[in-house]
Design an enzyme around this catalytic site. Sequence first.
Site, mmCIF file in Angstrom:
data_model
loop_
_atom_site.group_PDB
_atom_site.id
_atom_site.type_symbol
_atom_site.label_atom_id
_atom_site.label_comp_id
_atom_site.label_asym_id
_atom_site.label_seq_id
_atom_site.Cartn_x
_atom_site.Cartn_y
_atom_site.Cartn_z
ATOM 1 N N LYS A 48 -15.845 -30.564 5.013
ATOM 2 C CA LYS A 48 -17.038 -30.877 5.821
ATOM 3 C C LYS A 48 -17.734 -32.184 5.423
ATOM 4 O O LYS A 48 -18.954 -32.309 5.514
ATOM 5 C CB LYS A 48 -18.067 -29.727 5.807
ATOM 6 C CG LYS A 48 -17.531 -28.341 6.040
ATOM 7 C CD LYS A 48 -16.453 -28.250 7.065
ATOM 8 C CE LYS A 48 -16.890 -28.472 8.479
ATOM 9 N NZ LYS A 48 -15.681 -28.450 9.375
ATOM 10 N N GLY A 50 -16.476 -35.215 6.618
ATOM 11 C CA GLY A 50 -16.092 -36.272 7.554
ATOM 12 C C GLY A 50 -14.586 -36.468 7.645
ATOM 13 O O GLY A 50 -14.114 -37.512 8.105
ATOM 14 N N THR A 52 -12.349 -35.095 9.620
ATOM 15 C CA THR A 52 -11.839 -35.209 10.992
ATOM 16 C C THR A 52 -11.997 -36.642 11.500
ATOM 17 O O THR A 52 -11.097 -37.200 12.122
ATOM 18 C CB THR A 52 -12.611 -34.238 11.917
ATOM 19 O OG1 THR A 52 -12.678 -32.963 11.282
ATOM 20 C CG2 THR A 52 -11.954 -34.115 13.269
ATOM 21 N N TRP A 53 -13.134 -37.215 11.215
ATOM 22 C CA TRP A 53 -13.413 -38.602 11.615
ATOM 23 C C TRP A 53 -12.436 -39.546 10.918
ATOM 24 O O TRP A 53 -11.826 -40.417 11.544
ATOM 25 C CB TRP A 53 -14.857 -38.927 11.235
ATOM 26 C CG TRP A 53 -15.413 -40.185 11.816
ATOM 27 C CD1 TRP A 53 -14.866 -40.962 12.799
ATOM 28 C CD2 TRP A 53 -16.654 -40.793 11.451
ATOM 29 N NE1 TRP A 53 -15.696 -42.019 13.068
ATOM 30 C CE2 TRP A 53 -16.790 -41.946 12.260
ATOM 31 C CE3 TRP A 53 -17.658 -40.479 10.521
ATOM 32 C CZ2 TRP A 53 -17.902 -42.784 12.164
ATOM 33 C CZ3 TRP A 53 -18.768 -41.308 10.426
ATOM 34 C CH2 TRP A 53 -18.878 -42.450 11.242
ATOM 35 N N HIS A 112 -7.705 -31.054 0.526
ATOM 36 C CA HIS A 112 -8.967 -30.856 -0.200
ATOM 37 C C HIS A 112 -8.697 -30.597 -1.687
ATOM 38 O O HIS A 112 -9.607 -30.300 -2.445
ATOM 39 C CB HIS A 112 -9.745 -29.670 0.383
ATOM 40 C CG HIS A 112 -10.152 -29.846 1.814
ATOM 41 N ND1 HIS A 112 -10.814 -30.967 2.260
ATOM 42 C CD2 HIS A 112 -10.010 -29.041 2.894
ATOM 43 C CE1 HIS A 112 -11.045 -30.845 3.573
ATOM 44 N NE2 HIS A 112 -10.566 -29.692 3.974
ATOM 45 N N ARG A 134 -19.795 -37.125 1.086
ATOM 46 C CA ARG A 134 -20.984 -37.049 1.929
ATOM 47 C C ARG A 134 -22.105 -36.434 1.112
ATOM 48 O O ARG A 134 -21.840 -35.698 0.151
ATOM 49 C CB ARG A 134 -20.645 -36.118 3.104
ATOM 50 C CG ARG A 134 -21.697 -35.997 4.161
ATOM 51 C CD ARG A 134 -21.257 -35.019 5.230
ATOM 52 N NE ARG A 134 -22.137 -35.117 6.388
ATOM 53 C CZ ARG A 134 -22.088 -34.311 7.437
ATOM 54 N NH1 ARG A 134 -21.192 -33.344 7.491
ATOM 55 N NH2 ARG A 134 -22.926 -34.457 8.431
ATOM 56 N N LYS A 269 -22.788 -31.793 14.960
ATOM 57 C CA LYS A 269 -23.936 -32.663 15.202
ATOM 58 C C LYS A 269 -23.630 -34.118 14.855
ATOM 59 O O LYS A 269 -24.118 -35.035 15.488
ATOM 60 C CB LYS A 269 -25.109 -32.181 14.345
ATOM 61 C CG LYS A 269 -26.388 -31.978 15.106
ATOM 62 C CD LYS A 269 -27.406 -31.313 14.225
ATOM 63 C CE LYS A 269 -28.741 -31.222 14.946
ATOM 64 N NZ LYS A 269 -29.743 -30.594 14.094
HETATM 65 P P1 A3P Z 1 -21.907 -31.685 11.028
HETATM 66 O O1 A3P Z 1 -21.577 -30.233 10.859
HETATM 67 O O2 A3P Z 1 -23.013 -32.127 10.134
HETATM 68 O O3 A3P Z 1 -22.113 -32.077 12.440
HETATM 69 P P2 A3P Z 1 -14.908 -32.284 8.377
HETATM 70 O O4 A3P Z 1 -14.232 -33.108 9.387
HETATM 71 O O5 A3P Z 1 -14.658 -32.755 6.963
HETATM 72 O O6 A3P Z 1 -14.642 -30.839 8.571
HETATM 73 O O7 A3P Z 1 -16.469 -32.538 8.564
HETATM 74 C C1 A3P Z 1 -17.099 -32.094 9.716
HETATM 75 C C2 A3P Z 1 -18.400 -32.858 9.904
HETATM 76 O O8 A3P Z 1 -18.112 -34.171 10.400
HETATM 77 C C3 A3P Z 1 -19.284 -32.199 10.935
HETATM 78 O O9 A3P Z 1 -20.617 -32.514 10.531
HETATM 79 C C4 A3P Z 1 -18.860 -32.930 12.197
HETATM 80 O O10 A3P Z 1 -19.778 -32.841 13.254
HETATM 81 C C5 A3P Z 1 -18.726 -34.349 11.674
HETATM 82 N N1 A3P Z 1 -17.866 -35.191 12.504
HETATM 83 C C6 A3P Z 1 -16.710 -34.862 13.123
HETATM 84 N N2 A3P Z 1 -16.209 -35.895 13.785
HETATM 85 C C7 A3P Z 1 -17.062 -36.931 13.617
HETATM 86 C C8 A3P Z 1 -17.095 -38.274 14.090
HETATM 87 N N3 A3P Z 1 -16.155 -38.758 14.872
HETATM 88 N N4 A3P Z 1 -18.137 -39.049 13.711
HETATM 89 C C9 A3P Z 1 -19.107 -38.583 12.927
HETATM 90 N N5 A3P Z 1 -19.142 -37.298 12.444
HETATM 91 C C10 A3P Z 1 -18.124 -36.486 12.782
#
Ligand code: A3P
Length: 306
Positions: A48, A50, A52-53, A112, A134, A269
């Site tokens: 969690k 970032g 995915t980004w 992870h 983060r 979010k």
């Molecule tokens: P929030 O729950 O605060 O919205 P991970 O990818 O490590 O599981 O992390 C997920 C977090 O990254 C979530 O945060 C998600 O909304 C956010 N996230 C996913 N895609 C994103 C993007 N393209 N840009 C910014 N934040 C992103």
Amino acid sequence: EQRSYWNGGKFVKYDGFWIPLEILRPTLSTQKYFKAKDSDIILASFPKSGTTWLKALTFSIANRNIYATIDQNPLLITHPQEVVPCLEFNLYLNKENPDLQHFSNPRIFSTHIPFKSLPDSIRESECKIIYVCRNPLDQFISERQFVLENKIQNDTVLPLKLEESFDMFCQGIQVTGPVWDHTLGYWNVYLKNPEKVLFLKYEDLKHDITFYLKKIAEFLGCPFSLEEENQGVTEQISKLCSFENLKNLDVNKTGYFTGVMKNSSFFRKGEVGDWTNYLTPAMAERFKNIMESKMEGSEKDAVPLE
Ligand code: A3P
């Protein structure tokens, strides 16, 4: 050592880190069987933070020459979690030694697993590691909302109250926690060998994505040419990978990932500082004090804490 965790399952402590019991076998299989190639790219993170980004960004950067136009990018029709699979939570989850032959170079995987527990071949080969971290308070809220949204919980056990799960968080009891040791593991390698590990912060990416797109490309040895910049390639990639764009793609709105996680739940979010909507200043203060005492001064550079 075992502890109950808030979804009614069990955490086990392995190599100094807490992992869900069901991830122990896949972690051991990854360690035993995954053989990194020099050309591999490993995206490492605390859950969690970032990931995915980072998956979307790295995939788009590394493969940009394969697609004649951005409209051909597989991310438009495939979830980032599928485009860049996680080793222990996906590829090795149900198979002890999966066949990875079909991945084309450069192969990109996420994990992870803490640095010290990575397969030897990742640590010893020339492969590159990109770590994203983060603000742990935002990470904690993101994880809690993720678990609630996906109802990853034992039906007979109610989820822990916020105060209880926060208390565990403060003890470092989280998926691959403690977060301070996880982050320090990668941070220390980055300090010694910045060619091996690129250390990124979610908050920095939010602040200036173009700068970090270029940084990732340079780190991977495929910097953007002037011609590409003039053609707007960096803007196209940052736009494609933006939270708003990915969240609203059909493929990311419906369906499930590995059967239990909603594809949509990876896009909640996407903001900095959402913790202030859930945690009191006193809770934040308590955590920051713990973090500072555990990070031996490194926290100021390594971890965003505001
Ligand atoms: P929030 O729950 O605060 O919205 P991970 O990818 O490590 O599981 O992390 C997920 C977090 O990254 C979530 O945060 C998600 O909304 C956010 N996230 C996913 N895609 C994103 C993007 N393209 N840009 C910014 N934040 C992103």
